[in-house]
Write a protein that holds these residues in place. Structure first.
Motif, short mmCIF file in Angstrom:
data_model
loop_
_atom_site.label_atom_id
_atom_site.label_comp_id
_atom_site.label_asym_id
_atom_site.label_seq_id
_atom_site.Cartn_x
_atom_site.Cartn_y
_atom_site.Cartn_z
N PRO A 158 32.29 -15.69 -35.09
CA PRO A 158 31.52 -14.59 -34.50
C PRO A 158 31.56 -13.35 -35.38
O PRO A 158 32.35 -13.26 -36.32
N SER A 159 30.71 -12.41 -35.06
CA SER A 159 30.76 -11.09 -35.71
C SER A 159 31.81 -10.27 -34.97
O SER A 159 31.50 -9.60 -33.97
N TRP A 160 33.04 -10.34 -35.44
CA TRP A 160 34.18 -9.77 -34.72
C TRP A 160 34.01 -8.29 -34.42
O TRP A 160 34.38 -7.82 -33.33
N LEU A 161 33.49 -7.56 -35.35
CA LEU A 161 33.42 -6.10 -35.23
C LEU A 161 32.10 -5.60 -34.68
O LEU A 161 31.86 -4.39 -34.62
N ASN A 162 31.22 -6.52 -34.26
CA ASN A 162 29.94 -6.13 -33.67
C ASN A 162 29.93 -6.23 -32.16
O ASN A 162 28.90 -6.01 -31.53
N ASP A 163 31.06 -6.57 -31.59
CA ASP A 163 31.22 -6.61 -30.14
C ASP A 163 32.36 -5.68 -29.74
O ASP A 163 33.40 -5.65 -30.40
N ARG A 164 32.16 -4.95 -28.67
CA ARG A 164 33.15 -3.94 -28.29
C ARG A 164 34.52 -4.54 -28.05
O ARG A 164 35.52 -4.06 -28.61
N GLY A 250 33.17 1.74 -33.97
CA GLY A 250 31.99 0.98 -33.59
C GLY A 250 32.35 -0.29 -32.85
O GLY A 250 33.54 -0.60 -32.65
N PRO A 251 31.33 -1.02 -32.42
CA PRO A 251 29.91 -0.72 -32.61
C PRO A 251 29.40 0.34 -31.62
O PRO A 251 29.79 0.33 -30.46
#
Length: 304
Positions: A158-164, A250-251
């Protein structure tokens, strides 16, 4: 009349001599001069870099309207939730692991010393380089973690840093990984300070393993564990490195904590007063912790 006049004149002289003696203490001549030479620079630095910033910050954040604006901000509301989770998980999981690991490293053997040396490396490495490395490891496109998942399991990570929540979880895990070795060393020192006679007597009485930990070790470490927990909580409230360099807030400003939100408000949106207000809103949490810590340090000694 003359006697009263002499007494009135001599009273300020006696008062000045008493004050001078109290200020000098047992120091005489050159000793007093050297004492002033060491104390005055420290006092000047303390006033300039501690007292003045605190007073100036309180003055900047004294407008009630700032807090109305702050509390109505949805970013601040999510930040408060993040801060509570950050403290609850970051402090308690870290201290619990440190307590368990301190018992593990009590085992004899040269190999245990080597393991301890390796274990403290994350704490010894500078924070900025550590957290920046973790940030790039969690990159959704070419990060190390996702590459390993794909190579071993043929799974798209997954996009680890694109989900809160995954980003906040990465921040909390990064903090725990970074600071657990430090508190492990503190608790290990506490365990090693327990007299050998107490441990031997407990073994003779059958208090070994879990029973020995519950009835002997932990009661003796309880004060130290509490003080370490309070200190860790206070330190964590002011920590901004993990959030800044792992998730960057972020995000969409959803992983800020109070410390990083203050920086964001002060510099990114150019509203220093609102930034100070964000940081000052943590005072109702910090002040009781400091009071409890000072009372604990003053009234109770760690008896080992």
């Amino acid at each position: 009349m003359n006697g009263a006049t002499v007494a009135d004149i001599s009273r300020p002289v006696v008062w000045r001599r008493t004050l001078s003696r109290s200020l000098r203490g047992g120091l005489k001549g050159g000793e007093y001069t050297w004492a002033l030479a060491f104390v005055v620079p420290y006092l000047a630095v303390f006033l300039a870099f501690v007292v003045y910033p605190v007073i100036y910050g309180l003055w900047m954040g004294s407008d009630v309207q700032l807090y109305r604006e702050l509390f109505a901000d949805p970013i601040y509301q999510s930040t408060v939730v993040n801060t509570i989770l950050y403290l609850a998980l970051g402090v308690n999981v870290k201290m619990f692991l440190a307590l368990l690991l301190s018992g593990f490293f009590m085992r004899p053997g040269w190999w245990m010393k080597v393991l301890l040396l390796i274990f403290i490396l994350p704490w010894a490495v500078p924070q900025i380089s550590t957290f920046i490395s973790i940030h790039w490891m969690l990159n959704g496109e070419w990060g190390f973690v996702n590459n390993v998942l794909y190579q071993l399991l043929h799974v798209e990570g997954p996009s680890w840093l694109n989900d809160r929540w995954s980003a906040l979880g990465a921040v909390i895990v990064s903090h725990i990984w970074k600071w657990t070795p430090f508190w492990t060393l503190i608790l290990l020192a506490g365990r090693m300070a327990i007299p050998l006679e107490i441990r031997d007597t407990a073994k003779v009485d059958g208090a070994t393993g879990l029973r020995g930990f519950v009835h002997i070790t932990f009661p003796l470490l309880a004060n130290l564990y509490l003080i370490c927990t309070l200190l860790s909580t206070i330190f964590l409230l002011g920590d901004f490195n993990a959030v800044t360099f792992v998730s960057g807030g972020g995000p969409a400003n959803t992983t800020h904590v109070l410390a990083t939100l203050g920086i964001r408000n002060a510099f990114e949106i150019a509203h220093p007063q609102l930034g100070v207000a964000a940081v000052m809103s943590a005072l109702p949490m910090v002040i009781p912790l400091v009071i409890v810590l000072m009372r604990k340090l003053r009234a109770a000694e760690v008896q080992l």
